[in-house]
Design a protein around this motif. Sequence first.
Motif, PDB file in Angstrom:
ATOM      1  N   VAL A  76     -19.777  13.418  11.882  1.00  0.00           N
ATOM      2  CA  VAL A  76     -19.603  15.038  12.557  1.00  0.00           C
ATOM      3  C   VAL A  76     -20.007  14.662  14.007  1.00  0.00           C
ATOM      4  N   VAL A  77     -18.824  15.518  14.811  1.00  0.00           N
ATOM      5  CA  VAL A  77     -19.158  15.877  16.377  1.00  0.00           C
ATOM      6  C   VAL A  77     -19.518  16.830  16.404  1.00  0.00           C
ATOM      7  N   TYR A  78     -20.980  16.460  17.154  1.00  0.00           N
ATOM      8  CA  TYR A  78     -21.538  17.496  17.164  1.00  0.00           C
ATOM      9  C   TYR A  78     -21.445  18.441  18.094  1.00  0.00           C
ATOM     10  N   ASP A  79     -20.297  17.954  19.363  1.00  0.00           N
ATOM     11  CA  ASP A  79     -20.169  18.625  20.838  1.00  0.00           C
ATOM     12  C   ASP A  79     -19.176  19.400  20.210  1.00  0.00           C
ATOM     13  N   GLY A  80     -18.424  19.186  19.113  1.00  0.00           N
ATOM     14  CA  GLY A  80     -16.785  19.937  19.089  1.00  0.00           C
ATOM     15  C   GLY A  80     -16.638  20.591  17.555  1.00  0.00           C
ATOM     16  N   ASP A  81     -18.032  20.437  17.155  1.00  0.00           N
ATOM     17  CA  ASP A  81     -18.317  21.478  15.555  1.00  0.00           C
ATOM     18  C   ASP A  81     -17.594  20.883  14.806  1.00  0.00           C
ATOM     19  N   TYR A  82     -16.327  20.139  14.710  1.00  0.00           N
ATOM     20  CA  TYR A  82     -15.762  19.012  13.646  1.00  0.00           C
ATOM     21  C   TYR A  82     -16.493  18.401  12.635  1.00  0.00           C
ATOM     22  N   ILE A  83     -16.574  18.343  11.193  1.00  0.00           N
ATOM     23  CA  ILE A  83     -16.596  17.151  10.292  1.00  0.00           C
ATOM     24  C   ILE A  83     -15.463  16.737   9.705  1.00  0.00           C
ATOM     25  N   TYR A  84     -15.504  15.664   9.751  1.00  0.00           N
ATOM     26  CA  TYR A  84     -14.247  14.493   8.755  1.00  0.00           C
ATOM     27  C   TYR A  84     -15.555  14.644   7.899  1.00  0.00           C
ATOM     28  N   VAL A  85     -14.166  14.448   6.450  1.00  0.00           N
ATOM     29  CA  VAL A  85     -14.613  14.014   5.004  1.00  0.00           C
ATOM     30  C   VAL A  85     -14.032  13.734   4.560  1.00  0.00           C
ATOM     31  N   ARG A  86     -14.507  12.366   3.385  1.00  0.00           N
ATOM     32  CA  ARG A  86     -13.361  10.996   3.182  1.00  0.00           C
ATOM     33  C   ARG A  86     -13.870  11.055   1.700  1.00  0.00           C
ATOM     34  N   ASP A  87     -12.706  11.082   0.726  1.00  0.00           N
ATOM     35  CA  ASP A  87     -13.047  11.037  -0.610  1.00  0.00           C
ATOM     36  C   ASP A  87     -12.892   9.821  -1.004  1.00  0.00           C
ATOM     37  N   ILE A 108     -19.160  24.417   5.049  1.00  0.00           N
ATOM     38  CA  ILE A 108     -18.712  24.003   3.553  1.00  0.00           C
ATOM     39  C   ILE A 108     -16.825  23.430   3.906  1.00  0.00           C
ATOM     40  N   CYS A 109     -17.034  21.961   3.597  1.00  0.00           N
ATOM     41  CA  CYS A 109     -15.388  21.187   4.277  1.00  0.00           C
ATOM     42  C   CYS A 109     -15.021  20.867   3.096  1.00  0.00           C
ATOM     43  N   ARG A 110     -13.607  20.771   2.635  1.00  0.00           N
ATOM     44  CA  ARG A 110     -13.734  20.379   1.539  1.00  0.00           C
ATOM     45  C   ARG A 110     -12.335  19.851   1.481  1.00  0.00           C
ATOM     46  N   ASN A 111     -11.886  17.975   1.031  1.00  0.00           N
ATOM     47  CA  ASN A 111     -10.687  17.132   1.101  1.00  0.00           C
ATOM     48  C   ASN A 111     -10.252  17.246  -0.813  1.00  0.00           C
ATOM     49  N   THR A 112      -8.797  17.705  -0.640  1.00  0.00           N
ATOM     50  CA  THR A 112      -7.980  17.834  -1.216  1.00  0.00           C
ATOM     51  C   THR A 112      -6.700  16.766  -1.519  1.00  0.00           C
ATOM     52  N   LYS A 113      -6.848  15.802  -0.551  1.00  0.00           N
ATOM     53  CA  LYS A 113      -6.264  14.784   0.606  1.00  0.00           C
ATOM     54  C   LYS A 113      -5.798  13.787  -1.289  1.00  0.00           C
ATOM     55  N   GLY A 114      -7.003  13.726  -1.794  1.00  0.00           N
ATOM     56  CA  GLY A 114      -7.748  13.218  -2.938  1.00  0.00           C
ATOM     57  C   GLY A 114      -7.974  11.403  -2.448  1.00  0.00           C
ATOM     58  N   SER A 115      -8.238  10.349  -3.074  1.00  0.00           N
ATOM     59  CA  SER A 115      -9.562   8.586  -2.382  1.00  0.00           C
ATOM     60  C   SER A 115      -8.452   8.846  -1.269  1.00  0.00           C
ATOM     61  N   GLY A 116      -9.875   7.967  -0.724  1.00  0.00           N
ATOM     62  CA  GLY A 116      -9.302   7.077   0.795  1.00  0.00           C
ATOM     63  C   GLY A 116      -8.622   7.690   2.042  1.00  0.00           C
ATOM     64  N   SER A 117      -8.685   9.429   1.668  1.00  0.00           N
ATOM     65  CA  SER A 117      -7.491  10.517   2.704  1.00  0.00           C
ATOM     66  C   SER A 117      -9.131  11.166   3.742  1.00  0.00           C
ATOM     67  N   TRP A 118      -8.765  11.198   4.512  1.00  0.00           N
ATOM     68  CA  TRP A 118      -9.813  12.136   5.774  1.00  0.00           C
ATOM     69  C   TRP A 118      -9.060  13.735   6.024  1.00  0.00           C
ATOM     70  N   VAL A 119      -9.475  14.250   5.936  1.00  0.00           N
ATOM     71  CA  VAL A 119      -9.646  15.361   6.061  1.00  0.00           C
ATOM     72  C   VAL A 119     -10.500  15.776   7.561  1.00  0.00           C
ATOM     73  N   ARG A 120     -10.343  16.669   8.451  1.00  0.00           N
ATOM     74  CA  ARG A 120     -10.992  17.670   9.345  1.00  0.00           C
ATOM     75  C   ARG A 120     -11.029  18.562   9.212  1.00  0.00           C
ATOM     76  N   CYS A 121     -12.506  19.308   9.386  1.00  0.00           N
ATOM     77  CA  CYS A 121     -13.029  21.048   9.245  1.00  0.00           C
ATOM     78  C   CYS A 121     -13.541  20.901  10.996  1.00  0.00           C
ATOM     79  N   ASN A 122     -13.109  22.221  11.370  1.00  0.00           N
ATOM     80  CA  ASN A 122     -13.311  22.812  12.490  1.00  0.00           C
ATOM     81  C   ASN A 122     -13.882  24.132  12.652  1.00  0.00           C
ATOM     82  N   PHE A 123     -15.309  23.876  12.602  1.00  0.00           N
ATOM     83  CA  PHE A 123     -16.467  25.036  12.232  1.00  0.00           C
ATOM     84  C   PHE A 123     -17.490  25.609  13.575  1.00  0.00           C
ATOM     85  N   ASP A 124     -17.434  26.401  14.143  1.00  0.00           N
ATOM     86  CA  ASP A 124     -17.901  26.691  14.853  1.00  0.00           C
ATOM     87  C   ASP A 124     -19.969  26.994  14.101  1.00  0.00           C
TER      88      ASP A 124
END
Length: 155
Positions: A76-87, A108-124
Amino acid sequence: MESMMSTRSALRGAVLAFAAVAVAVFGLQSPSMADENFMPACDDPGVSCQTGVEVAAPQGECETAPSDYASTRVCVVYDGDYIYVRDGKVDDLSAISFLQSENGSGRICRNTKGSGSWVRCNFDWAETGKHWLEGGYKTSGQGLHTAQLWSWTGK
C-alpha cells in the motif's frame, strides 16, 4: 442456373459470416465492463473493484499472506491510495486484496496476470478512521479467500 446457385450460396455464406461476427463483437461485454463486476460485492455502491494494471515492481508498505491464501503479497502507498498485488501461486485463480474501512467502504484489487506478476490499482479512500487490509485469492465461485495482513488508522 448453376452460377446463380453458386452466387446465392456465396451470398448466404457471407451473410452468415457477417452475422456471426456481429454477435461476437456486439454480443459480448467489453473487457472493462466484465472487469467492473467480477464478483457480486462489486455491485454494492460502497465497494470499488478494479482489475489492476501490470507493473514491474511495487512501492509502499508490504506484507505476504500465508501459503493457505496463495502467498499473495500486498503493498500500500498510503498518500497515493495505491494498492499493489502480487500473485504468489501458480493456479487458475486471481490474487486479490481487500481493503475495508470503518466507514463501511471496501476496495478490491484483482491480479489476473498470473503467478509472479504485480499489478497496481489506483483507488480513492478516506484517510481518517481505521482500515483493514486482506490478501488472498478469488475463489472459483464468487467469493474471496483472504487473510488479514495489517490494519492502520489515519494514514
